[in-house]
Motif scaffolding. Sequence first.
Motif, PDB file in Angstrom:
ATOM      1  N   LEU A 195       0.831  -1.204   0.000  1.00  0.00           N
ATOM      2  CA  LEU A 195       0.000   0.000   0.000  1.00  0.00           C
ATOM      3  C   LEU A 195       0.867   1.256   0.000  1.00  0.00           C
ATOM      4  CD1 LEU A 195      -2.802  -1.102   2.477  1.00  0.00           C
ATOM      5  CD2 LEU A 195      -2.852  -1.124  -0.026  1.00  0.00           C
ATOM      6  N   THR A 196       1.926   1.254   0.779  1.00  0.00           N
ATOM      7  CA  THR A 196       2.820   2.409   0.839  1.00  0.00           C
ATOM      8  C   THR A 196       3.458   2.663  -0.523  1.00  0.00           C
ATOM      9  OG1 THR A 196       3.255   2.065   3.184  1.00  0.00           O
ATOM     10  CG2 THR A 196       4.888   3.354   1.962  1.00  0.00           C
ATOM     11  N   TYR A 197       3.921   1.594  -1.174  1.00  0.00           N
ATOM     12  CA  TYR A 197       4.569   1.741  -2.482  1.00  0.00           C
ATOM     13  C   TYR A 197       3.616   2.376  -3.496  1.00  0.00           C
ATOM     14  CZ  TYR A 197       7.402   0.838  -6.551  1.00  0.00           C
ATOM     15  OH  TYR A 197       8.148   0.999  -7.696  1.00  0.00           O
ATOM     16  N   LEU A 198       2.345   2.000  -3.412  1.00  0.00           N
ATOM     17  CA  LEU A 198       1.349   2.507  -4.364  1.00  0.00           C
ATOM     18  C   LEU A 198       0.621   3.748  -3.846  1.00  0.00           C
ATOM     19  CD1 LEU A 198       0.108  -0.922  -5.619  1.00  0.00           C
ATOM     20  CD2 LEU A 198       1.404   0.765  -6.911  1.00  0.00           C
ATOM     21  N   GLN A 199       1.123   4.303  -2.756  1.00  0.00           N
ATOM     22  CA  GLN A 199       0.602   5.539  -2.182  1.00  0.00           C
ATOM     23  C   GLN A 199      -0.881   5.446  -1.809  1.00  0.00           C
ATOM     24  OE1 GLN A 199       1.802   8.493  -5.076  1.00  0.00           O
ATOM     25  NE2 GLN A 199       3.892   8.498  -4.297  1.00  0.00           N
ATOM     26  N   VAL A 200      -1.241   4.300  -1.236  1.00  0.00           N
ATOM     27  CA  VAL A 200      -2.577   4.090  -0.688  1.00  0.00           C
ATOM     28  C   VAL A 200      -2.427   4.174   0.833  1.00  0.00           C
ATOM     29  CG1 VAL A 200      -4.484   2.455  -0.424  1.00  0.00           C
ATOM     30  CG2 VAL A 200      -3.279   2.623  -2.625  1.00  0.00           C
ATOM     31  N   ASP A 201      -3.291   4.907   1.481  1.00  0.00           N
ATOM     32  CA  ASP A 201      -3.184   5.103   2.925  1.00  0.00           C
ATOM     33  C   ASP A 201      -3.409   3.777   3.656  1.00  0.00           C
ATOM     34  OD1 ASP A 201      -3.193   5.926   5.556  1.00  0.00           O
ATOM     35  OD2 ASP A 201      -4.905   7.278   5.346  1.00  0.00           O
ATOM     36  N   GLN A 216      -3.108   3.198   6.765  1.00  0.00           N
ATOM     37  CA  GLN A 216      -3.717   3.358   8.084  1.00  0.00           C
ATOM     38  C   GLN A 216      -5.243   3.316   8.036  1.00  0.00           C
ATOM     39  OE1 GLN A 216      -1.625   6.986   9.220  1.00  0.00           O
ATOM     40  NE2 GLN A 216      -0.489   5.797  10.719  1.00  0.00           N
ATOM     41  N   THR A 217      -5.822   3.653   6.906  1.00  0.00           N
ATOM     42  CA  THR A 217      -7.284   3.628   6.794  1.00  0.00           C
ATOM     43  C   THR A 217      -7.787   2.484   5.919  1.00  0.00           C
ATOM     44  OG1 THR A 217      -7.254   5.193   4.941  1.00  0.00           O
ATOM     45  CG2 THR A 217      -7.480   6.123   7.160  1.00  0.00           C
ATOM     46  N   SER A 218      -6.855   1.662   5.423  1.00  0.00           N
ATOM     47  CA  SER A 218      -7.243   0.541   4.557  1.00  0.00           C
ATOM     48  C   SER A 218      -7.662  -0.660   5.396  1.00  0.00           C
ATOM     49  CB  SER A 218      -6.081   0.157   3.645  1.00  0.00           C
ATOM     50  OG  SER A 218      -5.789   1.209   2.756  1.00  0.00           O
ATOM     51  N   GLU A 219      -8.643  -1.397   4.882  1.00  0.00           N
ATOM     52  CA  GLU A 219      -9.165  -2.569   5.571  1.00  0.00           C
ATOM     53  C   GLU A 219      -8.952  -3.819   4.723  1.00  0.00           C
ATOM     54  OE1 GLU A 219     -13.285  -1.751   6.402  1.00  0.00           O
ATOM     55  OE2 GLU A 219     -12.779  -0.257   7.916  1.00  0.00           O
ATOM     56  N   VAL A 220      -8.345  -4.844   5.346  1.00  0.00           N
ATOM     57  CA  VAL A 220      -8.095  -6.126   4.691  1.00  0.00           C
ATOM     58  C   VAL A 220      -8.397  -7.224   5.700  1.00  0.00           C
ATOM     59  CG1 VAL A 220      -6.347  -7.603   3.616  1.00  0.00           C
ATOM     60  CG2 VAL A 220      -6.264  -5.141   3.237  1.00  0.00           C
ATOM     61  N   SER A 221      -9.076  -8.278   5.244  1.00  0.00           N
ATOM     62  CA  SER A 221      -9.304  -9.465   6.074  1.00  0.00           C
ATOM     63  C   SER A 221      -8.506 -10.615   5.483  1.00  0.00           C
ATOM     64  CB  SER A 221     -10.782  -9.840   6.104  1.00  0.00           C
ATOM     65  OG  SER A 221     -11.513  -8.849   6.784  1.00  0.00           O
ATOM     66  N   PRO A 275      -4.421   0.331 -12.494  1.00  0.00           N
ATOM     67  CA  PRO A 275      -5.778   0.540 -11.977  1.00  0.00           C
ATOM     68  C   PRO A 275      -5.857   1.869 -11.230  1.00  0.00           C
ATOM     69  CG  PRO A 275      -4.906  -1.606 -11.311  1.00  0.00           C
ATOM     70  CD  PRO A 275      -3.767  -0.825 -11.899  1.00  0.00           C
ATOM     71  N   GLU A 276      -7.071   2.404 -11.143  1.00  0.00           N
ATOM     72  CA  GLU A 276      -7.285   3.616 -10.360  1.00  0.00           C
ATOM     73  C   GLU A 276      -7.109   3.288  -8.883  1.00  0.00           C
ATOM     74  OE1 GLU A 276      -7.993   6.828 -11.296  1.00  0.00           O
ATOM     75  OE2 GLU A 276      -7.568   6.130 -13.338  1.00  0.00           O
ATOM     76  N   PRO A 277      -6.522   4.189  -8.110  1.00  0.00           N
ATOM     77  CA  PRO A 277      -6.389   3.908  -6.681  1.00  0.00           C
ATOM     78  C   PRO A 277      -7.755   3.841  -6.007  1.00  0.00           C
ATOM     79  CG  PRO A 277      -5.500   6.094  -7.229  1.00  0.00           C
ATOM     80  CD  PRO A 277      -5.948   5.456  -8.504  1.00  0.00           C
ATOM     81  N   ILE A 286     -10.882   2.630   3.586  1.00  0.00           N
ATOM     82  CA  ILE A 286     -10.693   2.090   2.238  1.00  0.00           C
ATOM     83  C   ILE A 286     -10.845   0.574   2.348  1.00  0.00           C
ATOM     84  CG2 ILE A 286      -9.128   1.863   0.284  1.00  0.00           C
ATOM     85  CD1 ILE A 286      -7.685   4.410   1.307  1.00  0.00           C
ATOM     86  N   GLU A 287     -11.991   0.064   1.957  1.00  0.00           N
ATOM     87  CA  GLU A 287     -12.229  -1.381   2.012  1.00  0.00           C
ATOM     88  C   GLU A 287     -11.565  -2.029   0.811  1.00  0.00           C
ATOM     89  OE1 GLU A 287     -16.172  -2.838   2.722  1.00  0.00           O
ATOM     90  OE2 GLU A 287     -16.707  -0.983   3.774  1.00  0.00           O
ATOM     91  N   LEU A 288     -10.576  -2.867   1.068  1.00  0.00           N
ATOM     92  CA  LEU A 288      -9.859  -3.506  -0.029  1.00  0.00           C
ATOM     93  C   LEU A 288     -10.381  -4.898  -0.350  1.00  0.00           C
ATOM     94  CD1 LEU A 288      -6.217  -2.334   0.690  1.00  0.00           C
ATOM     95  CD2 LEU A 288      -7.862  -1.434  -0.966  1.00  0.00           C
ATOM     96  N   GLY A 289     -10.671  -5.707   0.670  1.00  0.00           N
ATOM     97  CA  GLY A 289     -11.201  -7.039   0.404  1.00  0.00           C
ATOM     98  C   GLY A 289     -10.601  -8.095   1.302  1.00  0.00           C
ATOM     99  N   ASP A 290     -10.642  -9.339   0.822  1.00  0.00           N
ATOM    100  CA  ASP A 290     -10.273 -10.506   1.609  1.00  0.00           C
ATOM    101  C   ASP A 290      -9.206 -11.332   0.900  1.00  0.00           C
ATOM    102  OD1 ASP A 290     -12.383  -9.885   3.426  1.00  0.00           O
ATOM    103  OD2 ASP A 290     -13.797 -10.866   2.072  1.00  0.00           O
ATOM    104  N   ILE A 291      -8.371 -11.974   1.707  1.00  0.00           N
ATOM    105  CA  ILE A 291      -7.310 -12.852   1.220  1.00  0.00           C
ATOM    106  C   ILE A 291      -7.379 -14.151   2.014  1.00  0.00           C
ATOM    107  CG2 ILE A 291      -4.796 -13.184   1.092  1.00  0.00           C
ATOM    108  CD1 ILE A 291      -4.565 -10.086   0.926  1.00  0.00           C
ATOM    109  N   ALA A 292      -7.127 -15.277   1.339  1.00  0.00           N
ATOM    110  CA  ALA A 292      -6.948 -16.568   2.014  1.00  0.00           C
ATOM    111  C   ALA A 292      -5.627 -17.158   1.522  1.00  0.00           C
ATOM    112  CB  ALA A 292      -8.104 -17.521   1.715  1.00  0.00           C
ATOM    113  N   ILE A 293      -4.880 -17.758   2.434  1.00  0.00           N
ATOM    114  CA  ILE A 293      -3.577 -18.329   2.100  1.00  0.00           C
ATOM    115  C   ILE A 293      -3.469 -19.707   2.752  1.00  0.00           C
ATOM    116  CG2 ILE A 293      -2.477 -17.081   4.013  1.00  0.00           C
ATOM    117  CD1 ILE A 293       0.027 -16.833   2.159  1.00  0.00           C
ATOM    118  N   ALA A 294      -2.898 -20.681   2.027  1.00  0.00           N
ATOM    119  CA  ALA A 294      -2.868 -22.079   2.468  1.00  0.00           C
ATOM    120  C   ALA A 294      -1.473 -22.512   2.901  1.00  0.00           C
ATOM    121  CB  ALA A 294      -3.363 -22.993   1.351  1.00  0.00           C
TER     122      ALA A 294
END
Length: 168
Positions: free
Chosen positions: A30-36, A38-43, A85-87, A96-104
């Motif tokens: 997020l920092t590299y792409l200049q997305v805040d 601190q306010t971004s949400e990821v599950s 893509p647009e930020p 900033i709701e980003l979405g969900d990730i699952a990892i195995a």
Amino acid sequence: MQNMDISLEDPRWDAVDFDALALAAVRATLTYLQVDWQTSEVSILACDDARIATLNADFRDKPTPTNVLSWPSEERAAMSDGGMPEPPEPGPDGAIELGDIAIAYETCVAEATAHSKLLADHITHLMVHATLHLLGFDHETTRDAALMEGLEVKILGKMGLNDPYRDS
């Protein structure tokens, strides 16, 4: 990052300090792409192969394990092949709701072992990769893949990690 919800369904993730790896990877992306960040949400769901195979079957009609899956909260793909893509924009509450990730776990371990990579480095790469998917990047075309992989290499390099594609 205040708004990262991590669920560890498989206790083996504790041995690699998954929370710290995930936080660092998401934050760096997020920092590299200049997305805040601190306010971004990821599950994030850190699970095993059986669980991710079920998710892969349910959402992609592929009843097999995979390393990582992501579900962006909204469509963010670029309008042109190989384009940025647009930020993401904050919602009414400022988040900033980003979405969900699952990892195995098992698939990550097998891939790291097969490519003689440190497990922590491979997990970090996959979390950067999945976060880029949440931001609208994909690898469906050659140009999109080149853009996404280039970003992964740059972000991981800033984190002090080697190019994961160098010996692939």
